[in-house]
Design an enzyme around this catalytic site. Structure first.
Site, PDB file in Angstrom:
ATOM      1  N   GLU A  45       0.834  -1.203   0.000  1.00 40.82           N
ATOM      2  CA  GLU A  45       0.000   0.000   0.000  1.00 40.82           C
ATOM      3  C   GLU A  45       0.871   1.256   0.000  1.00 40.82           C
ATOM      4  O   GLU A  45       1.806   1.377   0.791  1.00 40.82           O
ATOM      5  CB  GLU A  45      -0.916  -0.002   1.230  1.00 40.82           C
ATOM      6  CG  GLU A  45      -1.863   1.182   1.278  1.00 40.82           C
ATOM      7  CD  GLU A  45      -2.816   1.133   2.459  1.00 40.82           C
ATOM      8  OE1 GLU A  45      -4.032   1.174   2.223  1.00 40.82           O
ATOM      9  OE2 GLU A  45      -2.342   1.050   3.614  1.00 40.82           O
ATOM     10  N   LYS A 125      -8.876   2.836  -3.194  1.00 41.22           N
ATOM     11  CA  LYS A 125      -9.385   2.234  -1.960  1.00 41.22           C
ATOM     12  C   LYS A 125     -10.785   2.764  -1.674  1.00 41.22           C
ATOM     13  O   LYS A 125     -11.040   3.966  -1.781  1.00 41.22           O
ATOM     14  CB  LYS A 125      -8.427   2.567  -0.813  1.00 41.22           C
ATOM     15  CG  LYS A 125      -8.716   1.863   0.506  1.00 41.22           C
ATOM     16  CD  LYS A 125      -7.598   2.168   1.498  1.00 41.22           C
ATOM     17  CE  LYS A 125      -7.780   1.474   2.833  1.00 41.22           C
ATOM     18  NZ  LYS A 125      -6.643   1.756   3.751  1.00 41.22           N
ATOM     19  N   CYS A 160      -5.188  -2.995   2.382  1.00 48.53           N
ATOM     20  CA  CYS A 160      -5.286  -2.805   3.834  1.00 48.53           C
ATOM     21  C   CYS A 160      -6.642  -3.276   4.371  1.00 48.53           C
ATOM     22  O   CYS A 160      -7.064  -4.402   4.123  1.00 48.53           O
ATOM     23  CB  CYS A 160      -5.000  -1.337   4.156  1.00 48.53           C
ATOM     24  SG  CYS A 160      -4.636  -0.974   5.882  1.00 48.53           S
TER      25      CYS A 160
END
Length: 328
Positions: A45, A125, A160
């Site tokens: 990430e 995301k 994540c």
């Protein structure tokens, strides 16, 4: 039909907040992975230009925020073109985590780049986690563009804590990945200081195992190392997270949840390799397929509002609600 593939999972430290230097390191790692026979290589990430660790030490840092914007990666840029060219020259699929600069707004993004250098998909995301919202914006629909066919198999990616979003996970499972890339920032062992177990090395490894079991895919759990240079650069020594060197816990999990790799020490950089046999997917699918024979869509199903939502939309292409005329 492809039955085996060699993958490379990085555990590395970026050149913190330096776009050009981290792009160069990215290309070096791509070349190294390919030289060792890998057909796919993964990055964590916000690998470019490094995860903004200072957000867990103080709520606002205007100086670093400005530097971060200027060093985040634009998709249509010479820097991204360099990575694409490197993928093509080395004939390797690249799954890249990066801070995306879109008109100087930032998003936690991922790109899947084909072995010929073509970008197959990019995604943002779905929602930044907690303090990440001081830096990054939400996806506007492209979070669902997460699984594509590649020369290394059908590959998907999430970032994540998207891995604890049940609906997003199920949507990704339904796209039938064979290989899943789980991108994470630096992660540390759990301590009894009030921190969440689910944000720790142990907690996120459990999340990766669960994802593998539920999806019957290989999970490439990809993490970042933060050294003293990163701690000093972002002044995180007094922060709640990422205040000491370490953070690496990259791993590879099989479709039944077993770990297929040996760990690299958390403060050390390296690349983890594994030869994945897709026969193991079939072994797991024979017992469980949560989007197939082990499901009840007549009872439970997922609804999706698809498409990317733009900030400015042409009225000519925007649906107008129809009002039914009542008979007198």
């Amino acid at each position: 039909m492809l039955s085996q593939v060699r993958v490379a999972v990085t555990q590395a430290e970026p050149v913190w907040l330096d776009l050009e230097a981290t792009v160069k390191k990215t290309c070096d790692l791509i070349a190294e992975a390919a030289a060792n026979g890998a057909q796919l290589v993964t990055f964590p990430e916000c690998w470019i230009p490094g995860y903004p660790a200072w957000i867990w030490a103080r709520p606002v840092d205007m100086r670093l925020s400005s530097i971060y914007i200027q060093n985040s990666l634009k998709i249509d840029s010479p820097q991204m073109a360099s990575i694409q060219q490197c993928a093509a020259e080395n004939k390797i699929v690249v799954v890249l985590g990066f801070s995306e600069n879109l008109h100087n707004s930032l998003y936690i993004s991922q790109a899947i780049i084909a072995s010929d250098g073509k970008i197959l998909t990019t995604r943002k995301k779905i929602k930044p986690t907690h303090m990440e919202r001081t830096i990054f914006g939400d996806s506007f629909g492209d979070c669902l563009q997460s699984v594509v066919d590649t020369s290394a198999g059908r590959v998907g990616a999430l970032s994540c804590w998207e891995h604890i979003q049940p609906l997003l996970k199920y949507h990704t499972y339904a796209q039938r990945e064979q290989i899943h890339v789980a991108a994470w920032p630096p992660l540390f062992p759990h301590s009894e200081d009030g921190s969440l177990f689910s944000m720790s090395t142990e907690g996120t490894s459990s999340i990766a195992r669960t994802y593998a079991i539920e999806s019957q895919s290989f999970v490439l759990h990809t993490t970042t190392v933060i050294g003293q240079s990163g701690i000093d650069r972002m002044a995180t020594s007094t922060g709640a997270l990422m205040s000491t060197p370490g953070g690496g816990c990259s791993a590879i999990f099989g479709p039944d949840g077993r770990q297929l790799s040996q760990p690299i020490p958390s403060a050390e950089e390296g690349i983890i390799y594994a030869d994945l046999d897709f026969e193991h997917i079939y072994h797991s699918k024979a017992f469980v397929d949560v989007c197939g024979h082990y499901s009840r869509p007549d009872l439970l199903w997922l609804g999706v509002e698809g498409g990317v939502k733009r900030h400015v939309r042409d009225n000519a292409t925007t649906a107008t609600p129809q009002v039914e005329q009542q008979e007198e």
